[in-house]
Write an enzyme that holds these catalytic residues in place. Structure first.
Site: not given
Lengths: 489, 485
Positions: B76, B151, B175
């Site tokens: 990420k 997210s 997330s």
């Protein structure tokens, strides 16, 4: 109404830079004077993703301070974020302590004034908390721009907050000096005021005696005792003038300008930041176990108060001498080293020399006692020669000056070398003194007659002549005795 | 090879059936082909990946391979990676190349894993749909008109479309788990403090925790084992002995007590999600588990508490993005205040600004007690609820998200609707507990549904064990979106 109708109320906030090798939340060095930004790690420049890790050495110094002032060392204290934007504050917040500081309460006894007017006073402390310093903005080196130096960012500070206990600039300065001596005494701060290691903010207000507290103004960043005194004096007069002219004091932060000797407003209460304090989620509450406090307690040096009492009790010094000799760690260390070399029986004589001739000479040369060219062993050597009548006090001054100038070498027996080399050994041989006395009497018949006519002054002149003829080496007591017996005979 | 579990990739690499360079190339080529449609990656690091793969091959040849040596993965874009852009999905960091690696990145590099690139995400991890990315939304491979969740949307998409076998993510309010559910993959967020936060760009420090995505619980276990561990640079990192999260994978589920919070099964859950969750729970009972109703009476307060605490911390954490030292600075400005205002106004997107404003407000003088302190009290109550529930069960189960993936743009106008999609996941972060989401079937429109398992502190192994046994008996986790086969 006159100025005497006003009572001055002062509280001090002192930022003492803790003398750890690395910063409070990073491993970067705290050494002063490096090239800009060379001592700023990823944590100090607040790169994305970095986290603070508390330096145990900074905590240990806070504990030491808490113990030295008889405060409560909080078993649990909390780091909080103080949020505001400024270019030299890289995270946009300062990590400090807010609701739960590490040191709570405590007190310091100060001595104010000189001589007969001197008095002691106890100043209560509110708290002392750990926090990080900010960096520096450099406005002068760049055209149309400001530079940022983050070497200082993250340097550990102990912010020491007093109660508004002080009633004059003299008391404020005495308190600041006592605090300055203490933090150096317990070796948590180098106390270097030029480098900003010890900075004072003064909260000043005036009121009618017995009345409610007046509105205060805070004078920021005073980095010398002289400025502290000047700034408070100016501020107090300004506040009194303002009030007596029918004005009101607005709460404000002010700066002192050393060039003009005046304070001027930096920001009013209305412009005050809302710092939005909240507990820093990156740091756990600081838990200090009793065992840690006990260990630090065990490693504490003897504190000035205890040392002072010991000087009075064991060394037979006066309270005044003991106070003077424990006013700073360096003086105390120098004195103790001198006594231990000279012997405890000569403590009073050592004290006289350290507080007298040595202090005056250092003062004249603007030197710290730690940098004295005459070391404790050498001074002890000199003191011993006074005590065993090898030299008189007057000759000793001459020997001391020689030692100061490096004559006699660097060894402990330097005084003996000077005495030998310059032939300053006191003459105690009665025969030799008698011979000199007779010569002097023969050459100064006028004085002899005056003395016999009842002029005691003439006797002193004759003593002076004998001493002069002996080049100061004759034992003054013997000279007196022999002279009197000759004249009386 | 593309769809193979980690265990098979490991065997193939060790048997030299495929080299790490070949494996990395395979996935890099898939990224090149699919990324224009999916927007899963913000940065693809082909050069770095091939160099790491080459080093992995040497290590394998020398007989020094570990479980992840030569295994490709995606990070990420919230994790700092030395020499590679770390944007956090923001224009503010659009030009930021980190000079250091996050601890999690270091651990995985040391394990010999091959980083393919950095995945798309909601800006500064604020969002539930990946629509808040400055680089455009990542798209759900099951229907590219839909959101992948957020997210950590890009990481979930990367694993779902097999652009990477495994990926890292972070989970502050769901997330990892929510996008895992939306894209039909497995995702786990461990107990707060298990993975170091050092080098993870902070959103809400007391809630942020790194997590793992994989096609299966077994793959997640392998990744989490390599990511976890004490780090002295993170004061909230837990000093515990290293753990092999795969060690209990095969344990039978006989006697496992699954708590079903009645608050998670009320109105608000879509019918298709309810049907899939019920079927999955029936499967768990077939495997020997029992289910028992429990209650989390304060769970309904999780969203309001979260939207005080997280923005409060974020408003402070994001203060460092001021245009002074790195990141975006406005091209033209007047004085200092103007530089701050313009740089931050230009650098941050709407949702980030909204949370900074909310956070600044709740920490303000006079409001702190009413909001921030109150929310902290709720947080403690929520954590206590879980402890009470664990008196009656070993793990808690329920839907991960109330609905399947929604259409891009559908909830963009109404932030509160968006916030409510995290209603089942947020309480877990407030309590600091581990949570996992695994595929539990499909809802309307063939969109994946996730089942969430919540464990007591340090029960990651148990969650992975339950999910693994479930995956041994079902094949939901092996389904692939046809368009990206």
């Amino acid at each position: 109404m006159s100025r005497t109708d006003w009572e001055v109320v002062i509280g001090l906030e002192v930022h003492a830079q803790l003398n750890t090798a690395s910063k409070i939340f990073s491993a970067a060095s705290t050494a002063f004077g490096a090239e800009a930004n060379r001592q700023a790690s990823a944590v100090d420049i607040a790169l994305p993703g970095v986290l603070p890790v508390l330096n145990r050495g900074a905590v240990e110094r806070a504990i030491r301070f808490g113990l030295a002032i008889g405060a409560t060392v909080a078993p649990r204290s909390v780091f909080a974020r103080k949020n505001y934007f400024y270019p030299d504050l890289p995270k946009g917040y300062q990590i400090s302590q807010f609701e739960l500081p590490v040191v709570q309460g405590g007190a310091i006894t100060i001595r104010v004034g000189e001589g007969d007017k001197a008095y002691e006073k106890t100043v209560t402390l509110t708290r002392a908390h750990l926090e990080e310093d900010a960096g520096k903005s450099l406005h002068e080196d760049f055209h149309g721009m400001s530079g940022i130096d983050l070497n200082r960012a993250g340097t550990p500070l102990l912010e020491i907050v007093s109660e508004p206990d002080m009633r004059s600039s003299a008391e404020a300065v005495a308190y600041a000096r006592a605090l300055h001596a203490l933090v150096r005494w317990i070796d948590i701060c180098d106390g270097n005021m030029q480098e900003g290691s010890f900075r004072c903010d003064a909260n000043v207000s005036v009121r009618r005696p017995g009345g409610p507290l007046g509105t205060r103004r805070e004078i920021k960043n005073l980095n010398s005792f002289r400025f502290l005194q000047q700034a408070i004096d100016f501020e107090v007069q300004w506040q009194i003038d303002t009030l007596e002219d029918g004005g009101k004091i607005q709460q404000a932060t002010v700066l002192f300008d050393p060039d003009t000797g005046e304070t001027r407003m930096m920001r009013s209460k209305e412009d005050a930041h809302d710092y939005r304090y909240f507990p820093d989620p990156d740091l756990l509450p600081l838990v200090i176990e009793p065992a840690w406090i006990a260990r630090v307690q065990g490693e504490m040096p003897e504190l000035p108060g205890a040392m002072k009492a010991r000087f009075v009790e064991q060394l037979g010094l006066s309270a005044y001498d003991a106070t003077t000799l424990t006013a700073s760690k360096e003086v105390a260390e120098y004195f103790q080293a001198t006594v231990s070399a000279a012997g405890q029986a000569l403590a009073k004589l050592c004290a006289n020399w350290v507080m007298g001739d040595l202090a005056a000479r250092l003062n004249k040369a603007e030197l710290d006692i730690a940098d004295s060219p005459v070391d404790p062993a050498q001074l002890a050597g000199l003191v011993r020669r006074i005590a065993d009548n090898t030299i008189s006090n007057n000759i000793a001054r001459k020997v001391f000056e020689a030692l100061w100038n490096g004559e006699g070498g660097t060894e402990a027996d330097a005084a003996d070398r000077v005495i030998d080399a310059q032939g300053l050994k006191q003459v105690t041989d009665s025969g030799a003194i008698e011979a000199i006395v007779e010569e002097v009497l023969a050459a100064n018949q006028k004085s002899v007659e005056e003395f016999r006519a009842g002029k005691e002054k003439a006797f002193n002149a004759l003593v002076g002549q004998v001493m002069k003829a002996s080049k100061g080496k004759a034992n003054p007591a013997q000279v007196n005795e022999i002279l009197r017996s000759k004249l009386g005979g | 090879m593309i769809n193979a579990p980690l265990s098979e990739l490991r065997r193939a690499l060790d048997a030299r059936q495929i080299s790490a360079v070949e494996l990395a190339t395979l996935f890099l080529d898939r990224i090149d082909a699919a990324n224009p449609a999916l927007n899963a990656f913000i940065t693809v690091d082909r050069e770095g990946a091939l160099a790491a793969a080459h080093a992995a091959d040497e290590r394998i040849a020398a007989g020094r391979a570990g479980p992840l040596t030569g295994i490709p993965l995606a990070h990420k874009d919230v994790f700092c990676t030395e020499g590679v852009l770390t944007t956090c999905g923001s224009k503010m960091l659009g030009n930021f190349v980190s000079p250091y690696d996050a601890h999690v990145v270091t651990l995985l590099k040391n394990a010999g894993a091959v980083g393919l690139g950095k995945t798309n995400m909601d800006e500064f991890a604020m969002g539930s749909s990946n629509e808040n990315s400055h680089f455009g939304p990542a798209r759900n491979p099951w229907d590219t008109a839909r959101i992948p969740g957020g997210s950590s949307g890009g990481s979930a998409v990367a694993v779902a479309a097999r652009l990477a076998p495994i990926a890292t993510g972070t989970d502050t309010g769901g997330s990892v788990r929510q996008p895992a559910a939306m894209t039909g993959v497995t995702g786990i967020k461990p107990t707060y403090g298990v993975c170091s936060r050092y080098g993870m760009v902070a959103y809400a420090s007391s809630l942020d925790q790194a997590g793992a995505f994989g096609a299966s619980a077994a793959d997640c276990a392998a990744l989490l084992t390599a990511m976890a561990g004490f780090d002295e640079r993170d004061s909230t990192s837990l000093e515990r002995p290293a753990e092999d999260y795969a060690r209990d994978l095969d344990k039978p589920l006989t006697g496992l007590r699954i708590g079903l919070p009645k608050e998670f099964f009320g109105p608000g859950m879509a019918d298709d999600v309810r049907a899939a969750v019920d079927a999955a729970l029936a499967e768990y009972r077939k495997l020997g588990a029992t289910t028992v109703e429990v209650s989390l009476p304060n769970a309904k307060l999780a969203i309001p508490a979260y939207y005080v605490i997280a923005p409060a911390e974020a408003s402070s954490n994001l203060s460092r993005f001021d245009g002074v030292r790195y990141g975006h600075r406005a091209a033209e400005y007047g004085d200092l205040a103007d530089m701050y205002q313009k740089s931050r106004a230009q650098g941050f997107g709407a949702e980030v600004k909204r949370r900074i404003l909310v956070g600044t407000y709740v920490l303000s003088h006079g409001y702190y007690d009413a909001y921030y302190l109150k929310a902290q009290k709720l947080r403690r109550l929520i954590a206590q609820d879980f402890q009470a529930a664990f008196q009656h069960c070993d793990v808690i189960a329920g839907p991960t998200s109330p609905t399947t993936a929604w259409a891009i743009g559908e909830k963009s106008e109404d932030p509160v609707q968006m916030y409510l999609s995290d209603i089942y996941t947020i309480a877990v972060n407030l309590a600091g507990l581990p949570g996992l989401s695994h595929p539990a079937g499909f809802g309307a429109g063939d969109l994946p549904v996730g089942l969430q398992l919540i464990g007591d502190y340090f029960a990651e192994g148990r969650l992975l064990n339950a999910a693994h046994r479930f995956q041994q008996a079902t094949d939901w986790h092996t389904r692939r979106p046809a368009a990206f086969a």
